[in-house]
Design a protein around this motif. Structure first.
Motif, short mmCIF file in Angstrom:
data_model
loop_
_atom_site.label_atom_id
_atom_site.label_comp_id
_atom_site.label_asym_id
_atom_site.label_seq_id
_atom_site.Cartn_x
_atom_site.Cartn_y
_atom_site.Cartn_z
N PHE A 1 0.86 -1.18 0.00
CA PHE A 1 0.00 0.00 0.00
C PHE A 1 0.90 1.23 0.00
O PHE A 1 1.47 1.60 1.03
N ASP A 2 1.02 1.87 -1.16
CA ASP A 2 2.01 2.93 -1.33
C ASP A 2 1.81 4.10 -0.38
O ASP A 2 2.78 4.72 0.06
N ARG A 3 0.57 4.41 -0.07
CA ARG A 3 0.34 5.54 0.82
C ARG A 3 0.87 5.27 2.22
O ARG A 3 1.44 6.15 2.87
N ALA A 4 0.69 4.02 2.70
CA ALA A 4 1.23 3.67 4.01
C ALA A 4 2.76 3.66 3.97
O ALA A 4 3.43 4.11 4.91
N VAL A 5 3.31 3.12 2.89
CA VAL A 5 4.78 3.10 2.74
C VAL A 5 5.34 4.51 2.77
O VAL A 5 6.34 4.78 3.45
N SER A 6 4.69 5.44 2.07
CA SER A 6 5.22 6.81 2.01
C SER A 6 5.10 7.52 3.35
O SER A 6 5.99 8.28 3.74
N VAL A 7 4.00 7.26 4.09
CA VAL A 7 3.84 7.91 5.40
C VAL A 7 4.93 7.43 6.36
O VAL A 7 5.60 8.24 7.02
N VAL A 8 5.14 6.12 6.44
CA VAL A 8 6.17 5.59 7.33
C VAL A 8 7.55 6.07 6.89
O VAL A 8 8.39 6.43 7.72
N GLY A 9 7.79 6.10 5.57
CA GLY A 9 9.08 6.57 5.08
C GLY A 9 9.34 8.02 5.41
O GLY A 9 10.45 8.38 5.83
N ASN A 10 8.33 8.86 5.23
CA ASN A 10 8.51 10.29 5.54
C ASN A 10 8.75 10.52 7.02
O ASN A 10 9.58 11.37 7.40
N VAL A 11 8.04 9.79 7.88
CA VAL A 11 8.24 9.93 9.33
C VAL A 11 9.65 9.47 9.70
O VAL A 11 10.36 10.14 10.47
N SER A 12 10.08 8.33 9.16
CA SER A 12 11.42 7.81 9.46
C SER A 12 12.50 8.78 9.01
O SER A 12 13.48 9.02 9.72
N LEU A 13 12.32 9.32 7.80
CA LEU A 13 13.31 10.27 7.27
C LEU A 13 13.40 11.51 8.16
O LEU A 13 14.51 11.95 8.50
N ALA A 14 12.26 12.07 8.54
CA ALA A 14 12.27 13.29 9.34
C ALA A 14 12.92 13.06 10.69
O ALA A 14 13.74 13.86 11.15
N LEU A 15 12.59 11.93 11.34
CA LEU A 15 13.17 11.65 12.66
C LEU A 15 14.67 11.37 12.55
O LEU A 15 15.45 11.80 13.41
N PHE A 16 15.08 10.65 11.50
CA PHE A 16 16.51 10.38 11.33
C PHE A 16 17.29 11.68 11.16
O PHE A 16 18.32 11.89 11.81
N LEU A 17 16.82 12.55 10.28
CA LEU A 17 17.54 13.80 10.05
C LEU A 17 17.55 14.68 11.30
O LEU A 17 18.58 15.30 11.62
N ALA A 18 16.43 14.74 12.01
CA ALA A 18 16.39 15.53 13.24
C ALA A 18 17.41 15.02 14.23
O ALA A 18 18.16 15.80 14.84
N MET A 19 17.48 13.70 14.42
CA MET A 19 18.45 13.13 15.36
C MET A 19 19.88 13.35 14.89
O MET A 19 20.76 13.70 15.68
N ALA A 20 20.12 13.14 13.58
CA ALA A 20 21.48 13.28 13.06
C ALA A 20 22.01 14.70 13.25
O ALA A 20 23.19 14.90 13.56
N LEU A 21 21.14 15.69 13.06
CA LEU A 21 21.59 17.09 13.13
C LEU A 21 21.60 17.63 14.55
O LEU A 21 22.53 18.35 14.93
N MET A 22 20.61 17.28 15.36
CA MET A 22 20.57 17.83 16.72
C MET A 22 21.66 17.23 17.59
O MET A 22 22.06 17.84 18.60
N THR A 23 22.16 16.05 17.24
CA THR A 23 23.20 15.41 18.05
C THR A 23 24.61 15.82 17.63
O THR A 23 25.59 15.31 18.19
#
Length: 401
Positions: free
Chosen positions: A274-296
């Motif tokens: 289900f592409d819409r579910a895949v994209s939602v999970v992917g976007n959330v994972s991407l945002a959290l990864f970048l936030a952690m990578a930069l804030m740390t």
């Protein structure tokens, strides 16, 4: 007062969530960030890192985050790229993939030639130029750590520190370069509409992360199960390849397990994720990864980075921006798709594929979708670039010896 404040995994997760919310608020309130299409995770993460630097400078207190979740978020993001990669769509964009790959590989050579040339000009070991070239910038922290250790054993002073610092600065610079370069092209290049520009079709994949996507709980559970399989099998494959000539970063096997699952299940069983579910999970994972990578980012630990190395990184950033404007954009047809591809190259040419996707999202959120860019950039940045970079580094080292 303790000299270091340690946050556990839950506290770090809360901090990352707040950084994302702060980034959204900053982009909404500061016109310059919107004008230059700075991604929300980058705006929030860099602001948090600068705030922690100011606290450390004023009080001597640092913050140590628990980054246990950072790698799983990154791998989940690459798994969703694979699960969203329909090979039929890839075949349709094959010529674009080949042209873009040629442009990217050519820049890989230029990046190292400039790095080595700058190092010689500044009286540094030419291998430092490689570290501040494709090793740290196109390769990221993993490649920088691995080659830094090799160079340190071979007598290059502070090689690991230079490589890691270069990758860190590249992550930041990649996130703040793509938007302004793309904005300049949109204003001055007058690009012709791409294949999807102005399309009224509903958003798909990673193009417009803020768009509403209707999903169901069963679809989300199925998606999480597929991602878990990707992480499991991808990690096993990476472990099996470790120490062999075919060794790859873990995220590459994870991505290709996703591609195999997506297309294998479709061909064999007629099942489509289900592409819409895949994209939602992917976007959330991407945002959290970048936030952690930069804030740390512990910016105070990079203060010792020598000015000559900073000079090389600055030149590399200007070089990549000029390359996108003068080479990538014309070579890709001077279209809107070419602009989005250029923003992606700024991301993975300095920071990594997650930064490339965030750059492209910042553009497509404002100006419309570019489906071909979101098919081509992940494959080039997450697979072909790593393979080509490994070969390129070894070729340059054989020349320098």
């Amino acid at each position: 007062m303790p000299s270091e404040l340690r946050l556990d995994g839950y506290q770090t997760f809360v901090a990352a969530s707040l950084v994302l919310l702060a980034g959204r608020l900053l982009v909404a309130r500061i016109p310059a960030l919107r004008t230059f299409s700075i991604p929300e995770p980058v705006a929030g993460g860099v602001t948090a890192a600068l705030a922690l630097l100011a606290i450390h400078a004023a009080s001597g207190v640092g913050v140590r985050f628990d980054t246990t979740l950072q790698t799983p978020f990154m791998l989940a993001f690459f798994a969703t790229i694979g699960l969203g990669a329909d090979l039929r769509s890839l075949a349709a964009g094959g010529r674009t993939l080949v042209r873009f790959l040629a442009v990217v590989l050519a820049f890989l050579l230029v990046q190292n030639l400039v790095g080595i040339g700058m190092a010689r000009l500044l009286g540094l070991d030419p291998r430092v130029g490689l570290l501040a070239g494709s090793i740290a910038l196109s390769g990221g922290h993993g490649t920088a750590a691995a080659w830094g250790a090799v160079f340190a054993r071979d007598g290059v002073p502070s090689a690991i520190e230079i490589g890691m610092a270069g990758a860190t600065f590249g992550l930041v610079l990649g996130g703040i370069t793509g938007g302004p370069v793309a904005g300049w092209l949109l204003r001055h290049g007058h690009p012709a509409p791409g294949s999807d520009a102005g399309s009224d079709a509903p958003p798909s994949g990673f193009e417009q992360p803020a768009a509403v996507r209707l999903i169901t709980a069963p679809a989300l559970v199925e998606t999480l199960a597929l991602i878990a399989v990707c992480l499991w099998l991808g990690t096993v494959a990476a472990g099996a390849l470790a120490g062999t000539p075919f060794e790859l970063p873990v995220f590459v096997p994870v991505l290709f397990v996703g591609v195999a699952l997506r297309n294998g299940l479709s061909w064999v069983a007629g099942y489509e994720p289900f592409d819409r579910a895949v994209s939602v999970v992917g976007n959330v994972s991407l945002a959290l990864f970048l936030a952690m990578a930069l804030m740390t980012l512990r910016l105070w630990e990079l203060a010792h980075l020598a000015l000559p190395v900073l000079a090389i990184l600055f030149v590399q950033t200007v070089l990549l921006a000029a390359w996108v404007v003068k080479v990538t954009y014309p070579a890709m047809g001077r279209t809107y798709d070419a602009v989005v591809l250029g923003a992606g190259q700024c991301g993975f040419g300095l920071g990594g594929t997650p930064t490339a996707i965030a750059n492209m999202q910042a553009i497509t959120n404002r100006f419309g979708p570019s489906r071909v860019a979101f098919v081509v950039v992940p494959l080039v940045g997450a697979f072909f670039l790593d393979l080509a970079n490994a070969v390129t580094i070894k070729v340059f080292l054989s020349i320098l010896r």
